[in-house]
Scaffold this motif. Structure first.
Motif, PDB file in Angstrom:
ATOM      1  N   ARG A 153       0.825  -1.208   0.000  1.00  0.00           N
ATOM      2  CA  ARG A 153       0.000   0.000   0.000  1.00  0.00           C
ATOM      3  C   ARG A 153       0.860   1.258   0.000  1.00  0.00           C
ATOM      4  O   ARG A 153       0.551   2.235  -0.677  1.00  0.00           O
ATOM      5  CB  ARG A 153      -0.917  -0.006   1.215  1.00  0.00           C
ATOM      6  CG  ARG A 153      -1.818   1.216   1.299  1.00  0.00           C
ATOM      7  CD  ARG A 153      -2.782   1.131   2.455  1.00  0.00           C
ATOM      8  NE  ARG A 153      -3.642  -0.038   2.321  1.00  0.00           N
ATOM      9  CZ  ARG A 153      -4.567  -0.377   3.210  1.00  0.00           C
ATOM     10  NH1 ARG A 153      -4.732   0.337   4.310  1.00  0.00           N
ATOM     11  NH2 ARG A 153      -5.324  -1.442   3.007  1.00  0.00           N
ATOM     12  N   MET A 154       1.974   1.247   0.736  1.00  0.00           N
ATOM     13  CA  MET A 154       2.819   2.441   0.795  1.00  0.00           C
ATOM     14  C   MET A 154       3.405   2.790  -0.559  1.00  0.00           C
ATOM     15  O   MET A 154       3.569   3.968  -0.907  1.00  0.00           O
ATOM     16  CB  MET A 154       3.949   2.237   1.810  1.00  0.00           C
ATOM     17  CG  MET A 154       3.482   2.251   3.258  1.00  0.00           C
ATOM     18  SD  MET A 154       2.642   3.793   3.690  1.00  0.00           S
ATOM     19  CE  MET A 154       3.976   4.952   3.478  1.00  0.00           C
ATOM     20  N   ALA A 155       3.712   1.764  -1.348  1.00  0.00           N
ATOM     21  CA  ALA A 155       4.257   2.025  -2.675  1.00  0.00           C
ATOM     22  C   ALA A 155       3.237   2.764  -3.533  1.00  0.00           C
ATOM     23  O   ALA A 155       3.565   3.685  -4.282  1.00  0.00           O
ATOM     24  CB  ALA A 155       4.672   0.718  -3.346  1.00  0.00           C
ATOM     25  N   ALA A 156       1.969   2.344  -3.397  1.00  0.00           N
ATOM     26  CA  ALA A 156       0.913   3.018  -4.154  1.00  0.00           C
ATOM     27  C   ALA A 156       0.742   4.462  -3.697  1.00  0.00           C
ATOM     28  O   ALA A 156       0.557   5.377  -4.504  1.00  0.00           O
ATOM     29  CB  ALA A 156      -0.398   2.241  -4.006  1.00  0.00           C
ATOM     30  N   VAL A 157       0.819   4.676  -2.362  1.00  0.00           N
ATOM     31  CA  VAL A 157       0.660   6.036  -1.830  1.00  0.00           C
ATOM     32  C   VAL A 157       1.769   6.941  -2.339  1.00  0.00           C
ATOM     33  O   VAL A 157       1.530   8.058  -2.824  1.00  0.00           O
ATOM     34  CB  VAL A 157       0.632   6.005  -0.287  1.00  0.00           C
ATOM     35  CG1 VAL A 157       0.678   7.422   0.277  1.00  0.00           C
ATOM     36  CG2 VAL A 157      -0.608   5.284   0.204  1.00  0.00           C
ATOM     37  N   PHE A 158       3.024   6.476  -2.226  1.00  0.00           N
ATOM     38  CA  PHE A 158       4.132   7.300  -2.688  1.00  0.00           C
ATOM     39  C   PHE A 158       4.103   7.497  -4.199  1.00  0.00           C
ATOM     40  O   PHE A 158       4.507   8.541  -4.710  1.00  0.00           O
ATOM     41  CB  PHE A 158       5.468   6.671  -2.267  1.00  0.00           C
ATOM     42  CG  PHE A 158       5.805   6.898  -0.827  1.00  0.00           C
ATOM     43  CD1 PHE A 158       6.014   8.185  -0.344  1.00  0.00           C
ATOM     44  CD2 PHE A 158       5.886   5.836   0.053  1.00  0.00           C
ATOM     45  CE1 PHE A 158       6.316   8.400   0.994  1.00  0.00           C
ATOM     46  CE2 PHE A 158       6.181   6.051   1.380  1.00  0.00           C
ATOM     47  CZ  PHE A 158       6.403   7.329   1.864  1.00  0.00           C
ATOM     48  N   GLY A 159       3.613   6.489  -4.919  1.00  0.00           N
ATOM     49  CA  GLY A 159       3.486   6.657  -6.369  1.00  0.00           C
ATOM     50  C   GLY A 159       2.487   7.741  -6.721  1.00  0.00           C
ATOM     51  O   GLY A 159       2.718   8.545  -7.629  1.00  0.00           O
ATOM     52  N   LEU A 160       1.360   7.783  -5.985  1.00  0.00           N
ATOM     53  CA  LEU A 160       0.357   8.817  -6.227  1.00  0.00           C
ATOM     54  C   LEU A 160       0.903  10.210  -5.916  1.00  0.00           C
ATOM     55  O   LEU A 160       0.699  11.160  -6.665  1.00  0.00           O
ATOM     56  CB  LEU A 160      -0.891   8.534  -5.386  1.00  0.00           C
ATOM     57  CG  LEU A 160      -2.027   9.547  -5.492  1.00  0.00           C
ATOM     58  CD1 LEU A 160      -2.519   9.627  -6.940  1.00  0.00           C
ATOM     59  CD2 LEU A 160      -3.181   9.168  -4.565  1.00  0.00           C
ATOM     60  N   LEU A 161       1.618  10.312  -4.777  1.00  0.00           N
ATOM     61  CA  LEU A 161       2.224  11.603  -4.421  1.00  0.00           C
ATOM     62  C   LEU A 161       3.240  12.036  -5.475  1.00  0.00           C
ATOM     63  O   LEU A 161       3.332  13.215  -5.829  1.00  0.00           O
ATOM     64  CB  LEU A 161       2.899  11.502  -3.046  1.00  0.00           C
ATOM     65  CG  LEU A 161       1.959  11.306  -1.851  1.00  0.00           C
ATOM     66  CD1 LEU A 161       2.767  11.130  -0.572  1.00  0.00           C
ATOM     67  CD2 LEU A 161       1.019  12.492  -1.726  1.00  0.00           C
ATOM     68  N   GLY A 162       4.001  11.085  -5.997  1.00  0.00           N
ATOM     69  CA  GLY A 162       4.969  11.423  -7.036  1.00  0.00           C
ATOM     70  C   GLY A 162       4.300  11.886  -8.314  1.00  0.00           C
ATOM     71  O   GLY A 162       4.778  12.801  -8.986  1.00  0.00           O
ATOM     72  N   PHE A 163       3.146  11.252  -8.647  1.00  0.00           N
ATOM     73  CA  PHE A 163       2.397  11.650  -9.838  1.00  0.00           C
ATOM     74  C   PHE A 163       1.891  13.088  -9.702  1.00  0.00           C
ATOM     75  O   PHE A 163       1.996  13.899 -10.627  1.00  0.00           O
ATOM     76  CB  PHE A 163       1.226  10.688 -10.036  1.00  0.00           C
ATOM     77  CG  PHE A 163       0.292  11.081 -11.132  1.00  0.00           C
ATOM     78  CD1 PHE A 163       0.715  11.146 -12.445  1.00  0.00           C
ATOM     79  CD2 PHE A 163      -1.028  11.398 -10.845  1.00  0.00           C
ATOM     80  CE1 PHE A 163      -0.143  11.505 -13.457  1.00  0.00           C
ATOM     81  CE2 PHE A 163      -1.899  11.763 -11.845  1.00  0.00           C
ATOM     82  CZ  PHE A 163      -1.457  11.813 -13.164  1.00  0.00           C
ATOM     83  N   ILE A 164       1.367  13.433  -8.508  1.00  0.00           N
ATOM     84  CA  ILE A 164       0.883  14.796  -8.277  1.00  0.00           C
ATOM     85  C   ILE A 164       2.035  15.790  -8.363  1.00  0.00           C
ATOM     86  O   ILE A 164       1.917  16.865  -8.969  1.00  0.00           O
ATOM     87  CB  ILE A 164       0.186  14.874  -6.908  1.00  0.00           C
ATOM     88  CG1 ILE A 164      -1.072  13.998  -6.906  1.00  0.00           C
ATOM     89  CG2 ILE A 164      -0.165  16.313  -6.555  1.00  0.00           C
ATOM     90  CD1 ILE A 164      -1.748  13.893  -5.550  1.00  0.00           C
ATOM     91  N   ALA A 165       3.166  15.434  -7.757  1.00  0.00           N
ATOM     92  CA  ALA A 165       4.327  16.332  -7.811  1.00  0.00           C
ATOM     93  C   ALA A 165       4.805  16.522  -9.243  1.00  0.00           C
ATOM     94  O   ALA A 165       5.209  17.622  -9.635  1.00  0.00           O
ATOM     95  CB  ALA A 165       5.451  15.760  -6.944  1.00  0.00           C
ATOM     96  N   ALA A 166       4.764  15.429 -10.025  1.00  0.00           N
ATOM     97  CA  ALA A 166       5.194  15.536 -11.419  1.00  0.00           C
ATOM     98  C   ALA A 166       4.278  16.462 -12.204  1.00  0.00           C
ATOM     99  O   ALA A 166       4.729  17.257 -13.036  1.00  0.00           O
ATOM    100  CB  ALA A 166       5.229  14.160 -12.070  1.00  0.00           C
ATOM    101  N   LEU A 167       2.950  16.384 -11.937  1.00  0.00           N
ATOM    102  CA  LEU A 167       2.014  17.275 -12.620  1.00  0.00           C
ATOM    103  C   LEU A 167       2.284  18.732 -12.276  1.00  0.00           C
ATOM    104  O   LEU A 167       2.270  19.609 -13.139  1.00  0.00           O
ATOM    105  CB  LEU A 167       0.576  16.900 -12.250  1.00  0.00           C
ATOM    106  CG  LEU A 167       0.011  15.622 -12.862  1.00  0.00           C
ATOM    107  CD1 LEU A 167      -1.409  15.389 -12.356  1.00  0.00           C
ATOM    108  CD2 LEU A 167       0.021  15.705 -14.379  1.00  0.00           C
TER     109      LEU A 167
END
Length: 418
Positions: free
Chosen positions: A129-143
């Motif tokens: 689950r943590m990998a998914a959370v950090f992936g989502l945060l990274g996607f938002i930061a990339a946007l």
């Protein structure tokens, strides 16, 4: 969830990790659909804003036609003006139709979407689950990062692009090809029947329409960055007003002195000298009015060059309190004062000068970055001076790459410029 953009082609790949393969595919497709919805909504908003602006101008032109219908039809001047207004109306209607057609043909700039499908085998036996959370945060930061970078590299390629940034009406579009002679820079007197002359005459007419209730008597013509088009617009605006039987003073308040050099008035008494005089006593404007041999005589038109006093050729003096005193003195001798100011982002004096005038006209050259245009409009609002409108300087130089709309930009180059 993560998104990755390709370094070689304009492509974004969205990935999602979930215990359920079908759910992962649904998440990816939802992200893609959201991106398409946002892009389409932005395009529709731009189109409607452009159409509304054209409709407003069309209504003003129709009112002028109605007023002309009550005048003598046998008057050649009335007939000529009526034909000119009819031609402008037709052009506006054509532009409105073209904008809608382009939006329908080119869309939001997304060429192809490949929907996600559920994989046959899992990517990982123990997804966390943590990998998914950090992936989502990274996607938002990339946007966020992509949006910030795009603001710095995105450029204004048309008057419609500028309309999305500038909260002021479009006064007109001019061909900003390089000019080397006074005749080329002054089509309203050198070639009054040319298309270039009509472009500048339209700007003067639009400015007069916008100022019917409270017309600005001191107008500053400036730009975000360096462009000779700024001085050309100021020069033709002043000449058009003089041809309309008005007393006009055109003053070069740009330290670069491009207009002063073009009109052969270098080294003569000018703005900086008059500002210096205002610190000691009364200002004698006539002493610094330059005889412009390069131009055909226009009754009511007077030109004051940059000047010879210290302060960067006169531009450095425009930030002093004496400049406001000089402008008040100029208004005693003219119906309209037009200032060719320095670019807003190049000289702090330009923003200070904006606070002393009645209205600002911003010349936006093709290729200006969105970031620079936002900064320039912010300085105008900071000066608390009426933002009269903007002029788009069209050129034949190819536009710079816009990261998320390359297909749309390329297509725009293939169709006629608005």
């Amino acid at each position: 969830v993560e998104a990755e953009s390709s370094t070689s082609i304009l492509e974004v790949t969205v990935r999602a990790r979930h215990e359920d393969a079908t759910e992962a595919a649904n998440v990816v497709n939802a992200v893609i659909q959201a991106y398409q919805n946002v892009a389409t909504a932005e395009l529709e908003a731009e189109v409607e804003a452009s159409i509304a602006q054209l409709a407003e101008l069309e209504a003003e032109l129709r009112q002028r036609l109605i007023a002309l219908s009550e005048e003598d039809d046998s008057d050649p001047g009335v007939q000529s003006e009526r034909e000119s207004l009819s031609a402008e109306l037709a052009e506006l209607q054509t532009r409105a139709g073209q904008i809608r057609a382009d939006a329908a043909v080119y869309g939001a700039g997304i060429d192809r979407v490949d929907p996600a499908v559920a994989p046959d085998t899992p990517a990982s036996e123990t997804p966390r689950r943590m990998a998914a959370v950090f992936g989502l945060l990274g996607f938002i930061a990339a946007l966020i990062g992509a949006f910030w970078r795009s603001e710095r590299v995105q450029v204004i390629d048309s008057s419609d692009d500028a309309a999305g940034v500038v909260d002021a009406p479009l006064l007109g579009v001019v061909s900003s090809n390089e000019v080397r002679t006074s005749a080329a820079a002054t089509p309203v007197v050198a070639a009054p029947d040319s298309s270039a002359a009509r472009e500048h005459q339209f700007i003067a007419s639009k400015l007069a329409l916008l100022g019917r209730e409270s017309e600005p008597r001191v107008v500053l013509v400036t730009s975000p960055g360096e462009t000779a088009g700024k001085s050309v617009v100021a020069l033709n605006l002043a000449l058009s007003a003089a041809l309309d039987q008005r007393a006009v003073i055109l003053a070069d308040a740009d330290p670069a002195g491009w207009m002063t050099g073009l009109l052969g008035a270098g080294g003569k008494c000018g703005v900086s000298d008059l500002v210096e005089q205002s610190t000691d006593g009364d200002v004698v404007v006539g002493d610094c009015v330059a005889a412009v041999d390069e131009l055909a005589a226009v009754a009511g038109f007077r030109f004051i060059p940059a000047g010879t006093a210290a302060g960067e050729g006169g531009g450095g003096t425009t930030a002093t309190p004496q400049m406001a005193k000089l402008l008040a003195r100029l208004l005693q001798e003219a119906d309209l004062v037009v200032l060719d100011g320095a670019p807003l982002l190049r000289a702090p004096a330009a923003a200070r000068l904006a606070a002393d005038v009645d209205g600002v006209v911003l010349v936006v050259a093709r290729g200006t970055t969105v970031e620079d245009l936002r900064k320039a409009t912010g300085l105008i609002h900071l000066a608390k001076t009426p933002f009269v409108g903007y002029v788009f300087g069209r050129s034949r130089r190819p536009s710079r790459w816009r990261p998320w709309q390359q297909s749309r930009s390329v297509s725009a180059e293939k169709r006629p410029a608005p």
